[in-house]
Design an enzyme around this catalytic site. Structure first.
Site, PDB file in Angstrom:
ATOM      1  CG  ASP A   1       5.454   3.706   3.620  1.00  0.00           C
ATOM      2  OD1 ASP A   1       5.132   4.820   4.084  1.00  0.00           O
ATOM      3  OD2 ASP A   1       6.136   2.879   4.254  1.00  0.00           O
TER       4      ASP A   1
ATOM      5  CG  HIS B   1      13.962   5.482   9.065  1.00  0.00           C
ATOM      6  ND1 HIS B   1      13.892   4.484  10.028  1.00  0.00           N
ATOM      7  CD2 HIS B   1      13.580   4.903   7.899  1.00  0.00           C
ATOM      8  CE1 HIS B   1      13.471   3.362   9.459  1.00  0.00           C
ATOM      9  NE2 HIS B   1      13.281   3.589   8.172  1.00  0.00           N
TER      10      HIS B   1
ATOM     11  CD  GLU C   1       9.236   1.342   8.663  1.00  0.00           C
ATOM     12  OE1 GLU C   1       8.401   1.727   7.824  1.00  0.00           O
ATOM     13  OE2 GLU C   1      10.389   0.959   8.363  1.00  0.00           O
TER      14      GLU C   1
ATOM     15  CD  GLU D   1       5.773   5.035   7.509  1.00  0.00           C
ATOM     16  OE1 GLU D   1       5.108   5.581   6.590  1.00  0.00           O
ATOM     17  OE2 GLU D   1       6.451   4.015   7.354  1.00  0.00           O
TER      18      GLU D   1
ATOM     19  CG  ASP E   1       5.117   0.566   6.909  1.00  0.00           C
ATOM     20  OD1 ASP E   1       4.446  -0.441   6.616  1.00  0.00           O
ATOM     21  OD2 ASP E   1       6.134   0.923   6.275  1.00  0.00           O
TER      22      ASP E   1
ATOM     23  CE  LYS F   1       8.989  -1.637   5.184  1.00  0.00           C
ATOM     24  NZ  LYS F   1       9.235  -0.615   6.205  1.00  0.00           N
TER      25      LYS F   1
HETATM   26 MN    MN Z   1       7.387   2.643   6.081  1.00  0.00          MN
END
Ligand code: MN
Length: 428
Positions: free
Chosen positions: A130, A137, A202, A204, A236, A256
């Site tokens: 990642d 951000h 998140e 992404e 995520d 995560k």
């Molecule tokens: Mn992330």
């Protein structure tokens, strides 16, 4: 530029399909798209059900093996093809699905409706990295975590990333338990233990690697896109309270790796050819080091994809209310590094990528507050709750919330294509 970035007859806006639903305005999967996925038919008592590779067309899927286009059910094998093989396969699918094709009669039986199958992860994901390319951000979150130094001094030189965990990546529709862990309030003497109270998403993009590279042989930036098979949507999920306590000095870990959710369709780099944008650094910004710089990357390294976040709470679902949009932004405005730069950087030390590896873009928040790709940003670290149309409020995600990401590309002179949707639900 290599052929996968070229606009050709498969992108012709006049092209229509004999699959009627593919010609509907606003459809995510017109004949100009042709994204790849892995699906399971409904089980039947008389037959073993095995995963099959298909291409989305309108509301249906073309089973590529049944259409005699491929002889594998293994997406990792298929996506390792050379750019020439990829372009040839795309052309064959496009010609066969086009209005007036003599393949229509034979391929009719290779079509299955999307609502009659179960989508799986598109491929086996061996490794997941990642990145952190969303500079808005990184700046906003950096201010919350480190008011004195929002962006670390390396940010504008190194595409920052960490090795994620592949085992907990699920396909859209994933339901996962709220993670537990250690958290510590800034004014507390010691950490406590319990369910995360600051569960976030998140927004992404997920870049799927096609051809790999041999250990010790870096992929030059000019070759990087021929190693990228395509793009997915990636959520995520992040436990911000666990993250804040654990992230220094080695980066995110248990905050995560409890779940990450991927959309089922890989939109190929070929399909994205009409939706490329120049990669530019504003005056005064550092220029990339030579191994992260190239003419093709400067000219069209960025992806022009509109990205949206939608929320449906448990109460909204019970009351029959549709999801509400929390934000909308654009990938080209959000990302400080391109996908090609991520591939070149990842392999510059000799690290080998393999077919099916996944590179996350990092949270793609635009420059404006309503373009934020996480609740951490939208609520300013939980200080500013957002109000939903039914009177509910959110600082972070609550049990029963279903969060969905959507993406699509629109440009004058091209037919709109979509990335589909990735949704996931938090359970208590
Ligand atoms: Mn992330």
């Amino acid at each position: 530029m290599t052929s996968i970035q070229s606009v050709d007859s498969t992108h012709d806006p006049k092209l229509r399909s004999w699959v009627d639903s593919a010609n509907d305005t606003g459809c995510d999967f017109p004949i100009q798209n042709l994204p790849f996925g892995t699906f399971l038919r409904q089980p039947r008592p008389d037959r073993r059900v095995l995963p099959a590779i298909g291409v989305a067309i309108g509301d249906s899927i073309l089973d590529l093996r049944m259409a005699r286009l491929i002889d594998t059910d293994d997406m990792n094998e298929l996506i390792a093809a050379t750019p020439e093989e990829r372009v040839a396969l795309r052309r064959a699918i496009s010609e066969g699905l086009a209005e007036g094709s003599d393949k229509q009669a034979a391929w009719q039986g290779a079509l299955v409706r999307q609502d009659a199958v179960t989508m799986q992860l598109p491929c086996r994901i061996g490794d997941y990295t990642d990145f952190y390319t969303g500079i808005h951000h990184a700046t906003t979150v950096g201010k919350l975590f480190r008011p004195d130094q929002p962006l670390m001094p390396n940010y504008k030189w190194v595409p920052i990333g960490y090795h994620g965990r592949a085992s907990s990546i699920g396909v859209s529709g994933q339901r996962f338990k709220r993670p537990q862990g250690q958290t510590k309030a800034p004014d507390a003497a010691e950490p406590g233990f319990g369910p995360s109270k600051r569960l976030d998403y998140e927004l992404e993009l997920g870049f799927v690697i096609g051809r790999g590279n041999v250990l010790g042989e870096p992929i030059a930036i000019g070759e990087a896109e021929s190693h990228l098979f395509g793009v997915t949507l990636l959520n995520d999920w992040s436990a911000r309270d666990i993250q804040a306590w654990e992230y220094q000095p080695l980066g995110p870990f248990l905050a995560k790796n409890f779940a990450s959710t991927l959309s089922p369709w890989i939109v190929t780099m070929e399909a994205l050819a009409p939706f490329r944008a120049a990669f530019e650094r504003a005056a005064g910004e550092p220029q990339p080091l030579p191994y992260l710089d190239g003419a093709a990357n400067r000219e069209a390294g960025a992806l022009d994809i509109t990205l949206e976040v939608w929320l449906q709470t448990e109460k909204m679902r019970a009351d029959g209310q549709p999801a509400v949009r929390l934000s909308r932004g654009n990938s080209a405005q959000a990302a400080y590094w391109t996908a090609a730069q991520l591939v070149a950087h990842h392999t510059v030390n000799g690290c080998n990528l393999q077919p099916g590896d996944l590179l996350g873009s990092g949270t793609l928040s635009g420059p404006k507050p309503d373009e934020a790709g996480s609740l951490l940003e939208l609520t300013l670290g939980g200080k500013n709750p957002i109000s939903l149309p039914n009177g509910e409020r959110r600082t972070f995600l609550e049990d029963g919330d279903t969060l969905s990401l959507r993406g699509f590309c629109e440009r004058a002179g091209a037919v709109r294509i979509g990335l589909g949707e990735v949704s996931g639900t938090v359970v208590g």
